[in-house]
Design a protein around this motif. Structure first.
Motif, short mmCIF file in Angstrom:
data_model
loop_
_atom_site.label_atom_id
_atom_site.label_comp_id
_atom_site.label_asym_id
_atom_site.label_seq_id
_atom_site.Cartn_x
_atom_site.Cartn_y
_atom_site.Cartn_z
N ASN A 72 0.83 -1.20 0.00
CA ASN A 72 0.00 0.00 0.00
C ASN A 72 0.86 1.25 0.00
O ASN A 72 1.74 1.41 0.86
CB ASN A 72 -0.90 0.01 1.23
CG ASN A 72 -1.87 -1.15 1.24
OD1 ASN A 72 -2.78 -1.21 0.42
ND2 ASN A 72 -1.66 -2.09 2.16
N PRO A 73 0.63 2.17 -0.94
CA PRO A 73 1.45 3.38 -1.01
C PRO A 73 1.14 4.33 0.14
O PRO A 73 -0.02 4.48 0.55
CB PRO A 73 1.03 3.99 -2.35
CG PRO A 73 -0.39 3.56 -2.53
CD PRO A 73 -0.45 2.16 -1.95
N VAL A 74 2.18 4.95 0.67
CA VAL A 74 2.03 5.99 1.69
C VAL A 74 2.83 7.19 1.22
O VAL A 74 4.00 7.06 0.83
CB VAL A 74 2.54 5.51 3.06
CG1 VAL A 74 2.42 6.63 4.10
CG2 VAL A 74 1.77 4.26 3.52
N LEU A 75 2.20 8.36 1.22
CA LEU A 75 2.90 9.59 0.84
C LEU A 75 3.47 10.25 2.09
O LEU A 75 2.76 10.47 3.07
CB LEU A 75 1.96 10.54 0.11
CG LEU A 75 1.45 10.02 -1.24
CD1 LEU A 75 0.52 11.03 -1.89
CD2 LEU A 75 2.61 9.70 -2.18
N GLU A 76 4.73 10.55 2.02
CA GLU A 76 5.51 10.98 3.18
C GLU A 76 5.13 12.38 3.64
O GLU A 76 5.17 13.33 2.84
CB GLU A 76 6.99 10.95 2.79
CG GLU A 76 7.96 11.15 3.89
CD GLU A 76 9.36 10.76 3.43
OE1 GLU A 76 9.88 9.77 3.93
OE2 GLU A 76 9.89 11.45 2.56
N PRO A 77 4.75 12.59 4.91
CA PRO A 77 4.63 13.95 5.43
C PRO A 77 6.00 14.63 5.36
O PRO A 77 7.03 14.01 5.67
CB PRO A 77 4.19 13.74 6.88
CG PRO A 77 3.67 12.34 6.94
CD PRO A 77 4.46 11.57 5.93
#
Length: 546
Positions: free
Chosen positions: A200-205
């Motif tokens: 699952n992709p997670v976009l970095e804060p």
């Protein structure tokens, strides 16, 4: 000591993000503050000019480090960590790179600003590994929100940062100050292919502005966050230092603190610093904050020996300098079988966190897989020319490599091992006679078990993406995330500072930054350090400086 004898209410050692955040909060409340910085002031213009003029720039081997082409100063009184300043005595090298300049290391950081998750605070209780924190996530959660606003974080509200593709995690009481950055074609294509394998992709804060934020413009995607954002859209510590000075804080640059002195009662009475000309100077204050990052802070404490403190300041536990942690990692170079064109937007944004938390942490560490969104064209070109590739064929192959070459990297959680430590060198000093840091670092079977799992993920990525693995490098790569060397805990016999970041041994000496963290998680520690620093500033204003 009378009021008139103090040079300031608070003296802060170190002008990075932690020192700058604390100084700003104290100055807003009307407190007098002096910050000492070992290195010089730098300007964005001079850094950019050095970077543009460097023949090294971005390369496969120097994507983050820039090698000897670093655009930051290398001065006799503050030797660059890009050289041989750090002495290595352990079986695993710890060649971390931090900046000794006004504003500190965030000048060149990748801008990842993550929260830890609740289970990261109770690693020992849940999984029988490492140490627990003296408090839990709930205590730090509001300070995470304040830190996100101070540093200007952009992120995706409602995102599951556990990597499981479920509900929003970790719990938040406030939204991100800014929406997340737009995704690129590369990220969309990887997401499409890797989702089929359950990744699952997670976009970095991150600390890049997606709208005008204070004095920062919107991120333009220049793709050289390392070594410097050319337009100041990315947060760096100089921004808090500038604000602190506008509020009346006094900053002394090129001032290397080499000694901390305590009086007979145990209170810190003064600090001594040395200028590049070798002259020594003394300053006194009511309260002292050590914010010189995870290598220089313990080195200074251990150098400050006396008859009463033969093992150094704040070191009755013998834990100063010990428990050095990082995110020692591995990487994979990969050639796609289609054009995906990395390099659009910032240098990092997309990560995979399937192994961020779970019962597996009893057996192997949590880890983060990140997509390095860089295109080292100069390195490709030099390599091809060295092989005799020229003319039209050179142009074709440069385009092919630029469109299809990818690098994936894994950052592993590491444990606070007491044998991993920083001490002042007994054999080498810098140009003004101050010992350089000597580092002993190693990894244990826990890390090795994580490496084996990470390699499995790399092979699974390759199968899902299609293409060819060019190289998997498992040679203990350093991620420049320094933690643990002035560790926090309730027991003075096994820790350096208490839950308020006050040293157990000295009532008016506090330590700020990631060096107090009892666990590393697998996430970049800057936001946690900033949250702890804001919490410390509040403690000083409400409990100490009253």
């Amino acid at each position: 000591m009378s009021e008139q004898q103090y040079d300031a209410d608070v003296i802060i050692i170190g002008s990075g993000v932690m020192g700058g955040v604390i100084a700003t909060q104290l100055a807003k409340a009307g407190k007098s503050v002096i910050i000492l910085e070992a290195g010089p002031r730098v300007t964005r213009a001079e850094i950019l000019e050095r970077y543009r003029s460097s023949p090294f720039k971005m390369s496969l081997t120097n994507m983050k480090l820039q090698g000897v082409g670093s655009p930051y100063p290398d001065l006799p009184h503050v030797p660059s960590t890009y050289g041989d300043y750090l002495q290595q005595s352990g079986p695993v090298k710890y060649p971390t790179k931090y900046l000794r300049v006004v504003g500190g290391t965030t000048w060149h950081f990748g801008s990842a600003l993550w929260r830890m998750i609740p289970n990261d605070f109770k690693l020992q209780s849940l999984y029988g590994r490492g140490r627990d924190w003296p408090f839990g996530y709930d205590e730090l959660e509001p300070w995470y929100g304040k830190a996100e606003h101070e540093l200007g974080v952009s992120g995706v509200d409602g995102q599951d940062e556990s990597g499981q593709g479920g509900k929003a995690w970790p719990p938040r009481s406030t939204p991100f100050p800014m929406p997340g950055l737009p995704t690129s074609y590369l990220f969309e294509r990887l997401t499409e292919k890797l989702l089929k394998g359950g990744y699952n992709p997670v976009l970095e804060p991150n600390g890049r502005a997606t709208r005008p934020y204070g004095r920062r413009p919107v991120c333009a995607g220049n793709n050289n966050c390392n070594p410097v954002c050319p337009i100041a859209a990315k947060y760096d510590g100089s921004q808090h230092i500038d604000e602190a000075e506008r509020l009346g804080v006094k900053l002394l640059d090129n001032s290397v603190v080499y000694r901390i002195e305590a009086d007979d009662s145990g209170a810190i009475s003064s600090i001594w610093y040395r200028k590049p000309d070798g002259s020594n100077h003394q300053l006194k204050a009511k309260t002292f904050v050590l914010a010189a990052y995870g290598i220089e802070s313990p080195k200074l404490l251990l150098m400050s020996t006396s008859e009463k403190y033969p093992n150094g300041i704040a070191n009755s536990s013998d834990q100063v300098g010990r428990n050095l942690m990082g995110h020692t990692g591995i990487s994979m170079n990969f050639m796609m079988n289609e054009d995906v064109w990395p390099g659009e937007g910032p240098t990092e944004l997309l990560v995979y966190l399937n192994n961020r938390d779970g019962e597996f942490r009893k057996r192997f560490p949590s880890y983060k897989i990140k997509v390095r969104n860089t295109v080292p064209t100069a390195d490709y070109t030099a390599s091809l020319i060295a092989k005799g590739v020229l003319g039209t064929e050179l142009d074709r192959q440069i385009r092919l490599l630029s469109a299809r070459s990818l690098n994936f990297a894994i950052d592993f959680e590491t444990l606070p091992l007491p044998e991993n430590r920083v001490v002042p060198s007994k054999t080498k000093t810098d140009a003004i006679g101050i010992p350089v840091p000597d580092i002993y670092y190693s990894v244990n079977d826990y890390w090795e078990a994580g490496k084996d799992e990470g390699v499995k993920d790399f092979h699974q990525f390759a199968e899902l993406l299609g293409g060819e693995i060019l190289k998997i490098d498992t040679k203990y790569q350093d991620r420049q995330h320094i933690m643990g060397t002035t560790i926090m805990g309730d027991d003075p016999r096994t820790s350096v500072v208490n839950a308020d970041c006050r040293t157990h041994d000295h009532p008016n000496l506090f330590i700020a930054g990631t060096s107090v963290m009892p666990s590393s998680s697998c996430m970049n520690p800057t936001l946690t350090g900033a949250a702890l620093s804001l919490r410390l500033a509040h403690h000083l204003l409400t409990q100490v400086l009253v």
